[in-house]
Design a protein around this motif. Structure first.
Motif, PDB file in Angstrom:
ATOM      1  N   ASN A 112       0.815  -1.203   0.000  1.00  0.00           N
ATOM      2  CA  ASN A 112       0.000   0.000   0.000  1.00  0.00           C
ATOM      3  C   ASN A 112       0.856   1.264   0.000  1.00  0.00           C
ATOM      4  O   ASN A 112       0.672   2.177  -0.821  1.00  0.00           O
ATOM      5  CB  ASN A 112      -0.910  -0.037   1.227  1.00  0.00           C
ATOM      6  CG  ASN A 112      -2.061   0.942   1.142  1.00  0.00           C
ATOM      7  OD1 ASN A 112      -2.429   1.394   0.063  1.00  0.00           O
ATOM      8  ND2 ASN A 112      -2.630   1.275   2.277  1.00  0.00           N
ATOM      9  N   PHE A 113       1.825   1.330   0.907  1.00  0.00           N
ATOM     10  CA  PHE A 113       2.668   2.515   1.034  1.00  0.00           C
ATOM     11  C   PHE A 113       3.618   2.680  -0.154  1.00  0.00           C
ATOM     12  O   PHE A 113       3.861   3.800  -0.612  1.00  0.00           O
ATOM     13  CB  PHE A 113       3.468   2.461   2.336  1.00  0.00           C
ATOM     14  CG  PHE A 113       2.666   2.824   3.556  1.00  0.00           C
ATOM     15  CD1 PHE A 113       2.154   4.097   3.709  1.00  0.00           C
ATOM     16  CD2 PHE A 113       2.417   1.894   4.543  1.00  0.00           C
ATOM     17  CE1 PHE A 113       1.402   4.439   4.827  1.00  0.00           C
ATOM     18  CE2 PHE A 113       1.660   2.217   5.657  1.00  0.00           C
ATOM     19  CZ  PHE A 113       1.151   3.497   5.801  1.00  0.00           C
ATOM     20  N   LEU A 114       4.158   1.566  -0.644  1.00  0.00           N
ATOM     21  CA  LEU A 114       5.083   1.667  -1.773  1.00  0.00           C
ATOM     22  C   LEU A 114       4.385   2.166  -3.035  1.00  0.00           C
ATOM     23  O   LEU A 114       4.971   2.917  -3.830  1.00  0.00           O
ATOM     24  CB  LEU A 114       5.746   0.311  -2.039  1.00  0.00           C
ATOM     25  CG  LEU A 114       6.833  -0.098  -1.039  1.00  0.00           C
ATOM     26  CD1 LEU A 114       7.301  -1.520  -1.308  1.00  0.00           C
ATOM     27  CD2 LEU A 114       8.017   0.866  -1.083  1.00  0.00           C
ATOM     28  N   LEU A 115       3.148   1.768  -3.229  1.00  0.00           N
ATOM     29  CA  LEU A 115       2.387   2.276  -4.376  1.00  0.00           C
ATOM     30  C   LEU A 115       2.171   3.784  -4.259  1.00  0.00           C
ATOM     31  O   LEU A 115       2.222   4.511  -5.252  1.00  0.00           O
ATOM     32  CB  LEU A 115       1.044   1.547  -4.482  1.00  0.00           C
ATOM     33  CG  LEU A 115       1.117   0.080  -4.924  1.00  0.00           C
ATOM     34  CD1 LEU A 115      -0.260  -0.565  -4.862  1.00  0.00           C
ATOM     35  CD2 LEU A 115       1.699  -0.045  -6.327  1.00  0.00           C
ATOM     36  N   ALA A 116       1.938   4.258  -3.028  1.00  0.00           N
ATOM     37  CA  ALA A 116       1.788   5.706  -2.808  1.00  0.00           C
ATOM     38  C   ALA A 116       3.105   6.435  -3.053  1.00  0.00           C
ATOM     39  O   ALA A 116       3.132   7.521  -3.657  1.00  0.00           O
ATOM     40  CB  ALA A 116       1.290   5.961  -1.385  1.00  0.00           C
ATOM     41  N   PRO A 139      18.950   9.914  -0.377  1.00  0.00           N
ATOM     42  CA  PRO A 139      18.529   9.902   1.039  1.00  0.00           C
ATOM     43  C   PRO A 139      17.013   9.959   1.209  1.00  0.00           C
ATOM     44  O   PRO A 139      16.456   9.274   2.079  1.00  0.00           O
ATOM     45  CB  PRO A 139      19.201  11.148   1.624  1.00  0.00           C
ATOM     46  CG  PRO A 139      20.388  11.362   0.756  1.00  0.00           C
ATOM     47  CD  PRO A 139      19.956  10.969  -0.617  1.00  0.00           C
ATOM     48  N   LEU A 140      16.324  10.753   0.372  1.00  0.00           N
ATOM     49  CA  LEU A 140      14.867  10.841   0.482  1.00  0.00           C
ATOM     50  C   LEU A 140      14.217   9.513   0.094  1.00  0.00           C
ATOM     51  O   LEU A 140      13.267   9.065   0.755  1.00  0.00           O
ATOM     52  CB  LEU A 140      14.328  11.961  -0.415  1.00  0.00           C
ATOM     53  CG  LEU A 140      12.802  12.115  -0.422  1.00  0.00           C
ATOM     54  CD1 LEU A 140      12.291  12.474   0.969  1.00  0.00           C
ATOM     55  CD2 LEU A 140      12.358  13.143  -1.450  1.00  0.00           C
ATOM     56  N   LEU A 146      12.066   3.472   4.288  1.00  0.00           N
ATOM     57  CA  LEU A 146      12.240   3.181   5.718  1.00  0.00           C
ATOM     58  C   LEU A 146      10.976   3.523   6.506  1.00  0.00           C
ATOM     59  O   LEU A 146      10.528   2.732   7.353  1.00  0.00           O
ATOM     60  CB  LEU A 146      13.434   3.957   6.268  1.00  0.00           C
ATOM     61  CG  LEU A 146      13.732   3.779   7.768  1.00  0.00           C
ATOM     62  CD1 LEU A 146      14.052   2.327   8.095  1.00  0.00           C
ATOM     63  CD2 LEU A 146      14.865   4.695   8.202  1.00  0.00           C
ATOM     64  N   VAL A 147      10.393   4.683   6.233  1.00  0.00           N
ATOM     65  CA  VAL A 147       9.158   5.079   6.920  1.00  0.00           C
ATOM     66  C   VAL A 147       8.032   4.092   6.601  1.00  0.00           C
ATOM     67  O   VAL A 147       7.243   3.727   7.489  1.00  0.00           O
ATOM     68  CB  VAL A 147       8.760   6.517   6.521  1.00  0.00           C
ATOM     69  CG1 VAL A 147       7.356   6.853   7.025  1.00  0.00           C
ATOM     70  CG2 VAL A 147       9.759   7.517   7.079  1.00  0.00           C
TER      71      VAL A 147
END
Length: 336
Positions: A112-116, A139-140, A146-147
């Motif tokens: 879910n987060f990676l798609l965002a 870094p971003l 990581l988040v």
């Protein structure tokens, strides 16, 4: 399984799709084939991105992470089901069920987060192309991944801690092919109001926030595409996010379809069949979507496939030579 009314139970029964013995071999080979295709397709994507320096960009960094998560996502549920069919056993231990739920929640949230995050990457690339390399620095990119991991780990841990406080009844049959959180909650003798509150609040929060980010990113992308005068420029802008948009649609439509069909039919068996779409079919189709619609990925895959075919040809030639030498030695022995 006659078990007492406490949390110290031995395990659950995963009923799967069908009790018909004649269907078991078909189900086994179907899911084994889908699992192997998923593993091979996603591994090829990862190896292609690592081996080709042209793909060492934020977009493909996120894609390699998505492929890794899809491998883990499928590996949480399918192998256990295949083992149960092979051994003709439906039992999963209590610890095994808790572990399966934890990692399933972890990897579905990571998807879910990676798609965002990938949608944000496309937004920056199309809407702010001149500042893309400055904004999407390494870094971003590392921080975003990581988040995503940290939030997913904490969410999965919260849900599992809520399950561990429950007591279970003697009826421990799960009408599913894996330990799904909602299905396990239905087997408890405890008050699940707090569990349901936490589960649905976290689900709504962690599903709507990334989805809102995806919708916002694509609304900006569409607005930016309207300002492009040439049709070729519009096509090029659209082609850079077409694969990601296809994967997003597949992931959210199948996931939403599971919960809508479950709510409409009130049938756990129907929910199990529908769950196949986003737990098995979606991770299997993702590599095809990215490889078939992406020229860079296809260009990186061709050398890998050529190397593999060359190695296979060398092995085959060596085997043919060995067989010829063996036959020659046998013939010499016979005539001597």
């Amino acid at each position: 399984m006659e078990l007492e009314n406490n949390t110290r139970i031995s395990g659950f029964l995963l009923l799967g799709f069908s009790d018909d013995p004649e269907l078991q071999p078909l189900i086994y080979w179907l899911f084994l084939s889908m699992y192997l295709i998923t593993m091979l397709g996603n591994l090829l994507i990862i190896v292609a991105i690592i081996s080709d320096s042209h793909l060492h960009t934020p977009m493909y960094f996120f894609l390699s992470n998505l492929s890794f998560v899809d491998i883990c996502f499928t590996s949480i549920t399918v192998p256990k089901m295949l083992v149960n069919i092979q051994t003709q056993s439906k039992v999963i231990t209590y610890a095994g069920c808790i572990t399966q739920m934890y990692f399933f929640l972890l990897f579905v949230e990571l998807d879910n987060f990676l798609l965002a995050v990938m949608a944000y990457d496309r937004f920056v690339a199309i809407c702010h192309p001149l500042h893309y390399t400055v904004i999407m620095n390494r870094p971003l990119c590392m921080l975003l991944v990581l988040v995503s991991w940290v939030v997913s780990i904490l969410h999965a841990l919260l849900q599992i801690l809520m399950v561990l406080r429950l007591s279970f009844c003697t009826e421990l049959e799960i009408s599913h092919f894996f330990c799904e959180l909602n299905q396990v909650d239905q087997l408890t003798c405890s008050d699940v109001f707090l569990n349901d509150l936490v589960m649905y609040f976290a689900l709504v929060l962690l599903a709507t926030v990334p989805l809102a980010g995806i919708l916002y990113s694509y609304s900006k992308i569409i607005s930016s595409m309207h300002s492009i005068s040439s049709s070729q420029g519009k096509y090029k802008a659209f082609s850079t996010c077409a694969s990601h948009l296809s994967v997003v649609s597949l992931f959210y439509c199948t996931g939403l379809g599971v919960y809508l069909s479950s709510a409409a039919t009130r049938s756990s068996h129907s929910s199990a069949i529908a769950s196949v779409m986003y737990t098995v079919a979606t991770p299997m189709l993702n590599p095809f979507i990215y490889s078939l619609r992406n020229k860079d990925v296809k260009r990186a895959l061709i050398p890998l496939l050529k190397v593999y075919s060359t190695k296979q040809s060398v092995v085959l030639d060596a085997e043919v030579l060995r067989i010829k030498n063996t036959r020659l030695r046998v013939f010499e022995t016979l005539i001597s």
